[in-house]
Scaffold this motif. Structure first.
Motif, PDB file in Angstrom:
ATOM      1  N   GLY A  64     -20.806 -18.145  48.095  1.00 34.09           N
ATOM      2  CA  GLY A  64     -21.412 -18.895  48.849  1.00 34.09           C
ATOM      3  C   GLY A  64     -22.785 -18.142  48.838  1.00 34.09           C
ATOM      4  O   GLY A  64     -23.624 -17.708  48.048  1.00 34.09           O
ATOM      5  N   SER A  65     -23.345 -17.900  50.133  1.00 31.91           N
ATOM      6  CA  SER A  65     -24.604 -17.149  50.430  1.00 31.91           C
ATOM      7  C   SER A  65     -24.368 -16.309  51.499  1.00 31.91           C
ATOM      8  O   SER A  65     -23.173 -16.003  52.053  1.00 31.91           O
ATOM      9  CB  SER A  65     -25.530 -18.275  51.073  1.00 31.91           C
ATOM     10  OG  SER A  65     -24.837 -18.793  52.337  1.00 31.91           O
ATOM     11  N   PRO A  66     -25.333 -15.400  51.995  1.00 30.59           N
ATOM     12  CA  PRO A  66     -25.128 -14.220  52.858  1.00 30.59           C
ATOM     13  C   PRO A  66     -24.324 -15.109  54.287  1.00 30.59           C
ATOM     14  O   PRO A  66     -23.473 -14.591  55.035  1.00 30.59           O
ATOM     15  CB  PRO A  66     -26.477 -13.865  53.334  1.00 30.59           C
ATOM     16  CG  PRO A  66     -27.216 -14.035  51.970  1.00 30.59           C
ATOM     17  CD  PRO A  66     -26.598 -15.243  51.356  1.00 30.59           C
ATOM     18  N   GLN A  67     -25.056 -16.260  54.486  1.00 32.36           N
ATOM     19  CA  GLN A  67     -24.262 -16.695  55.714  1.00 32.36           C
ATOM     20  C   GLN A  67     -23.170 -17.342  55.491  1.00 32.36           C
ATOM     21  O   GLN A  67     -22.108 -17.160  56.576  1.00 32.36           O
ATOM     22  CB  GLN A  67     -25.076 -18.331  56.046  1.00 32.36           C
ATOM     23  CG  GLN A  67     -26.784 -18.012  56.456  1.00 32.36           C
ATOM     24  CD  GLN A  67     -27.627 -17.917  55.350  1.00 32.36           C
ATOM     25  OE1 GLN A  67     -27.369 -17.501  54.167  1.00 32.36           O
ATOM     26  NE2 GLN A  67     -28.848 -18.274  55.711  1.00 32.36           N
ATOM     27  N   ILE A  68     -22.503 -17.497  54.371  1.00 31.75           N
ATOM     28  CA  ILE A  68     -21.049 -17.985  54.150  1.00 31.75           C
ATOM     29  C   ILE A  68     -20.162 -16.650  53.977  1.00 31.75           C
ATOM     30  O   ILE A  68     -19.202 -16.589  54.734  1.00 31.75           O
ATOM     31  CB  ILE A  68     -21.177 -18.825  52.978  1.00 31.75           C
ATOM     32  CG1 ILE A  68     -21.685 -19.940  52.852  1.00 31.75           C
ATOM     33  CG2 ILE A  68     -19.489 -19.134  52.603  1.00 31.75           C
ATOM     34  CD1 ILE A  68     -21.480 -20.880  53.844  1.00 31.75           C
ATOM     35  N   ARG A  69     -20.577 -15.721  53.324  1.00 36.04           N
ATOM     36  CA  ARG A  69     -19.988 -14.404  53.233  1.00 36.04           C
ATOM     37  C   ARG A  69     -19.849 -13.519  54.682  1.00 36.04           C
ATOM     38  O   ARG A  69     -18.710 -12.788  54.719  1.00 36.04           O
ATOM     39  CB  ARG A  69     -20.670 -13.511  52.127  1.00 36.04           C
ATOM     40  CG  ARG A  69     -20.700 -14.024  50.838  1.00 36.04           C
ATOM     41  CD  ARG A  69     -21.038 -12.924  49.843  1.00 36.04           C
ATOM     42  NE  ARG A  69     -22.502 -12.561  49.646  1.00 36.04           N
ATOM     43  CZ  ARG A  69     -23.323 -13.381  49.008  1.00 36.04           C
ATOM     44  NH1 ARG A  69     -23.101 -14.489  48.369  1.00 36.04           N
ATOM     45  NH2 ARG A  69     -24.557 -12.780  48.908  1.00 36.04           N
ATOM     46  N   ASN A  70     -20.704 -13.688  55.409  1.00 37.35           N
ATOM     47  CA  ASN A  70     -20.690 -13.127  56.756  1.00 37.35           C
ATOM     48  C   ASN A  70     -19.434 -13.658  57.442  1.00 37.35           C
ATOM     49  O   ASN A  70     -19.028 -12.805  58.485  1.00 37.35           O
ATOM     50  CB  ASN A  70     -22.069 -13.653  57.400  1.00 37.35           C
ATOM     51  CG  ASN A  70     -23.046 -12.567  57.159  1.00 37.35           C
ATOM     52  OD1 ASN A  70     -22.903 -11.624  56.327  1.00 37.35           O
ATOM     53  ND2 ASN A  70     -24.213 -13.061  57.475  1.00 37.35           N
ATOM     54  N   VAL A  71     -19.147 -14.907  57.462  1.00 34.89           N
ATOM     55  CA  VAL A  71     -18.203 -15.552  58.246  1.00 34.89           C
ATOM     56  C   VAL A  71     -16.789 -16.179  57.504  1.00 34.89           C
ATOM     57  O   VAL A  71     -15.920 -16.051  58.128  1.00 34.89           O
ATOM     58  CB  VAL A  71     -18.589 -16.728  59.029  1.00 34.89           C
ATOM     59  CG1 VAL A  71     -19.807 -16.179  60.016  1.00 34.89           C
ATOM     60  CG2 VAL A  71     -19.140 -17.912  58.257  1.00 34.89           C
ATOM     61  N   ARG A  92     -18.485 -11.020  46.541  1.00 29.68           N
ATOM     62  CA  ARG A  92     -20.065 -11.090  46.371  1.00 29.68           C
ATOM     63  C   ARG A  92     -20.630 -12.106  45.999  1.00 29.68           C
ATOM     64  O   ARG A  92     -21.777 -12.531  46.161  1.00 29.68           O
ATOM     65  CB  ARG A  92     -20.366  -9.743  45.404  1.00 29.68           C
ATOM     66  CG  ARG A  92     -21.819  -9.680  45.197  1.00 29.68           C
ATOM     67  CD  ARG A  92     -22.709  -9.190  46.259  1.00 29.68           C
ATOM     68  NE  ARG A  92     -23.874  -8.861  45.737  1.00 29.68           N
ATOM     69  CZ  ARG A  92     -24.588  -7.853  45.051  1.00 29.68           C
ATOM     70  NH1 ARG A  92     -23.785  -6.813  44.554  1.00 29.68           N
ATOM     71  NH2 ARG A  92     -25.871  -7.807  44.842  1.00 29.68           N
ATOM     72  N   GLY A 108     -14.381 -21.194  59.303  1.00 25.20           N
ATOM     73  CA  GLY A 108     -15.091 -22.517  59.452  1.00 25.20           C
ATOM     74  C   GLY A 108     -15.894 -22.870  58.339  1.00 25.20           C
ATOM     75  O   GLY A 108     -16.345 -23.981  58.270  1.00 25.20           O
ATOM     76  N   THR A 109     -15.988 -22.268  57.309  1.00 24.54           N
ATOM     77  CA  THR A 109     -16.716 -22.669  56.148  1.00 24.54           C
ATOM     78  C   THR A 109     -16.237 -23.863  55.486  1.00 24.54           C
ATOM     79  O   THR A 109     -17.081 -24.816  54.737  1.00 24.54           O
ATOM     80  CB  THR A 109     -17.114 -21.497  55.097  1.00 24.54           C
ATOM     81  OG1 THR A 109     -16.067 -20.908  54.735  1.00 24.54           O
ATOM     82  CG2 THR A 109     -18.083 -20.372  56.054  1.00 24.54           C
ATOM     83  N   ARG A 116     -25.572 -22.498  39.573  1.00 19.42           N
ATOM     84  CA  ARG A 116     -26.519 -21.392  39.750  1.00 19.42           C
ATOM     85  C   ARG A 116     -25.703 -20.053  40.107  1.00 19.42           C
ATOM     86  O   ARG A 116     -24.478 -20.332  40.283  1.00 19.42           O
ATOM     87  CB  ARG A 116     -27.632 -21.988  40.934  1.00 19.42           C
ATOM     88  CG  ARG A 116     -26.852 -22.207  42.216  1.00 19.42           C
ATOM     89  CD  ARG A 116     -28.139 -22.734  43.272  1.00 19.42           C
ATOM     90  NE  ARG A 116     -28.918 -21.725  43.667  1.00 19.42           N
ATOM     91  CZ  ARG A 116     -29.076 -21.418  45.092  1.00 19.42           C
ATOM     92  NH1 ARG A 116     -28.529 -22.198  45.856  1.00 19.42           N
ATOM     93  NH2 ARG A 116     -29.733 -20.250  45.447  1.00 19.42           N
ATOM     94  N   ILE A 130     -20.226 -23.580  43.641  1.00 20.61           N
ATOM     95  CA  ILE A 130     -18.572 -23.614  43.600  1.00 20.61           C
ATOM     96  C   ILE A 130     -18.156 -23.616  42.149  1.00 20.61           C
ATOM     97  O   ILE A 130     -18.719 -24.246  41.377  1.00 20.61           O
ATOM     98  CB  ILE A 130     -18.028 -25.029  44.230  1.00 20.61           C
ATOM     99  CG1 ILE A 130     -18.292 -24.806  45.631  1.00 20.61           C
ATOM    100  CG2 ILE A 130     -16.346 -25.374  44.232  1.00 20.61           C
ATOM    101  CD1 ILE A 130     -18.208 -26.360  46.677  1.00 20.61           C
ATOM    102  N   ALA A 188     -26.130 -18.361  43.054  1.00 15.46           N
ATOM    103  CA  ALA A 188     -25.857 -18.286  44.356  1.00 15.46           C
ATOM    104  C   ALA A 188     -25.308 -19.787  44.849  1.00 15.46           C
ATOM    105  O   ALA A 188     -25.564 -20.904  44.190  1.00 15.46           O
ATOM    106  CB  ALA A 188     -26.974 -17.919  45.374  1.00 15.46           C
ATOM    107  N   MET A 189     -24.568 -19.691  45.899  1.00 15.28           N
ATOM    108  CA  MET A 189     -24.039 -20.985  46.572  1.00 15.28           C
ATOM    109  C   MET A 189     -23.662 -22.065  45.727  1.00 15.28           C
ATOM    110  O   MET A 189     -24.003 -22.848  45.570  1.00 15.28           O
ATOM    111  CB  MET A 189     -25.525 -21.696  47.316  1.00 15.28           C
ATOM    112  CG  MET A 189     -25.101 -22.338  48.376  1.00 15.28           C
ATOM    113  SD  MET A 189     -24.650 -21.487  49.791  1.00 15.28           S
ATOM    114  CE  MET A 189     -23.103 -22.510  50.074  1.00 15.28           C
TER     115      MET A 189
END
Lengths: 280, 159
Positions: free
Chosen positions: A96-103, A93, A29-30, A181, A186, A183-184
């Protein structure tokens, strides 16, 4: 029938898809939800893939790593995965962020087919094979056969990406990307370099600098000949030349994220560094 | 418009969602239908982390979850982290460390920090920074947020 279906088996998912051309597959869904939230996509019916057991996780099958299309980035950043596929683990790794990598999933990265998809240069460098299925059967495609342009694939509406096959690492691998940056972000540009110490070949995939995935074939051929495969060393000027040839394979554009000139320059620098790291 | 009725399990209780547009995000359903405004709506593209929730224990941006596809999952929002009316230790540490300024990012950070400390009881600073890299704060400069994490880790290890 329900407008949102959550099947638990691949057969069920493929049957639903074959019966309904307006059914949109949804993985992590990201990307999908960003389009929905911004009004760029109005789903009529949705096939949520999160519960399809066959699409999950990854396994090692001899010299091949079989990665389920629903395998998440966080699963690919796992240390056991990183041993078999270092560059893909590095790319996962950085996404995105942890939230993105989780899903977020590898199948979603392929199906979205963004030029900035961070797994794509790695999969290109590795010569990955993508398995695609429908109720009619399965077919296997290279990444540059699957993805033909910016957010364009040859997938039929009734087809799903089911898995990705890559060779288990037989030498050093590096993934690099650059953005605003750590993290997070593109990628403004990205690159993967993969050395095969047994076949004496070099794979080099480029990210965010071409409309569809490409390998820097001139750079690959040059490096494969320049490297002393018994010692994994190369003569003076090899990595610089490799960087120049990799940058020559880029056809970047100016956009809101970067400029063509900067992207080409960045590819040259990152290609040189990636090969230096592989040879050190 | 394509709709569906479904049931979501949030903070241990079942909630009916009647005739929801199927494109609705979990964030919209939580805030606008279920009266749970803890998860904040800012970017709607997974960039800011202010809508962080747990879905089956997995830290996720609620804005990127299709609500109707979240049937059968256990959703935990910031409202469900602590006992009714009580602060969690992370919330208390935010107060003690002065980690709240405008407060908009706070609920997402609280959820993300609970998730981090449940996996790693005494994380190094770099681990904390990476774990919170998906939660943007535009006021604090993060210093006191990081102090709050250390405070919770220290208090948990002492107790």
């Amino acid at each position: 029938m329900s407008n949102v279906v959550v099947p638990t088996t691949l057969d069920e998912a493929l049957a639903l898809l074959a019966a309904d051309p307006q059914l949109s597959p949804l993985a992590g869904g990201t990307d999908f939800m960003v389009e929905v939230n911004h009004g760029a996509r109005r789903p009529v019916r949705v096939l949520a893939l999160r519960a399809v057991a066959e699409l999950r996780g990854w396994r090692r099958d001899g010299d091949v790593l079989v990665i389920g299309a629903g395998c998440t980035y966080v699963s690919m950043a796992d240390p056991a995965f990183a041993v078999a596929a270092p560059a893909l683990a590095q790319a996962a790794r950085t996404i995105g962020s942890p939230q993105i990598r989780n899903v977020g999933t590898i199948g979603g990265n392929l199906a979205t087919a963004s030029p900035a998809g961070d797994t794509l240069p790695v999969l290109m460098a590795l010569g990955a094979r993508v398995e695609v299925a429908s109720t009619e059967g399965t077919r296997t495609l290279a990444v540059d056969e699957l993805i033909t342009g910016v957010k364009r694939t040859v997938l039929h509406p009734a087809e799903l990406i089911t898995s990705v096959r890559i060779p288990v690492a037989r030498g050093p691998q590096e993934f690099c990307k650059i953005g605003t940056r750590n993290a997070m972000v593109i990628s403004a540009a990205g690159i993967a370099v993969v050395l095969d110490r047994e076949a004496h070949t070099v794979g080099c995939g480029l990210g965010s600098v071409t409309a569809a995935p490409v390998r820097a074939t001139d750079a690959e051929t040059f490096a494969a000949e320049a490297i002393d495969w018994s010692t994994l060393r190369a003569g003076a000027g090899t990595t610089e030349r490799f960087g120049t040839l990799a940058a020559d394979a880029a056809t970047p554009i100016d956009d809101h994220r970067s400029t063509a000139a900067y992207r080409r320059h960045a590819i040259g620098v990152m290609a040189r560094r990636a090969l230096e790291r592989c040879l050190s | 418009m394509s709709t569906q009725s479904y049931r979501l399990r949030v903070n241990g209780a079942d909630h009916e969602v009647a005739e929801g547009w199927i494109g609705e995000s979990l964030l919209d359903v939580l805030r606008d239908r279920l009266g749970l405004p803890g998860a904040k709506n800012a970017c709607e593209e997974g960039e800011c982390g202010s809508c962080s929730v747990l879905v089956d224990g997995v830290l996720s941006c609620a804005c990127l979850v299709l609500a109707a596809a979240a049937i059968g999952t256990e959703i935990t929002t910031v409202e469900g982290l602590g006992a009714e009316g009580a602060l969690t230790d992370v919330q208390q540490a935010f107060i003690d460390a002065g980690a709240v300024q405008c407060g908009f990012c706070t609920p997402g950070l609280i959820v993300a920090i609970h998730d981090l400390l449940d996996q790693d009881a005494s994380p190094e600073r770099l681990v904390v920074e990476e774990a919170l890299s998906g939660n943007l704060c535009r006021c604090t400069g993060y210093g006191r947020i990081l102090e709050a994490v250390d405070l919770v880790a220290a208090r948990r290890s002492a107790s």
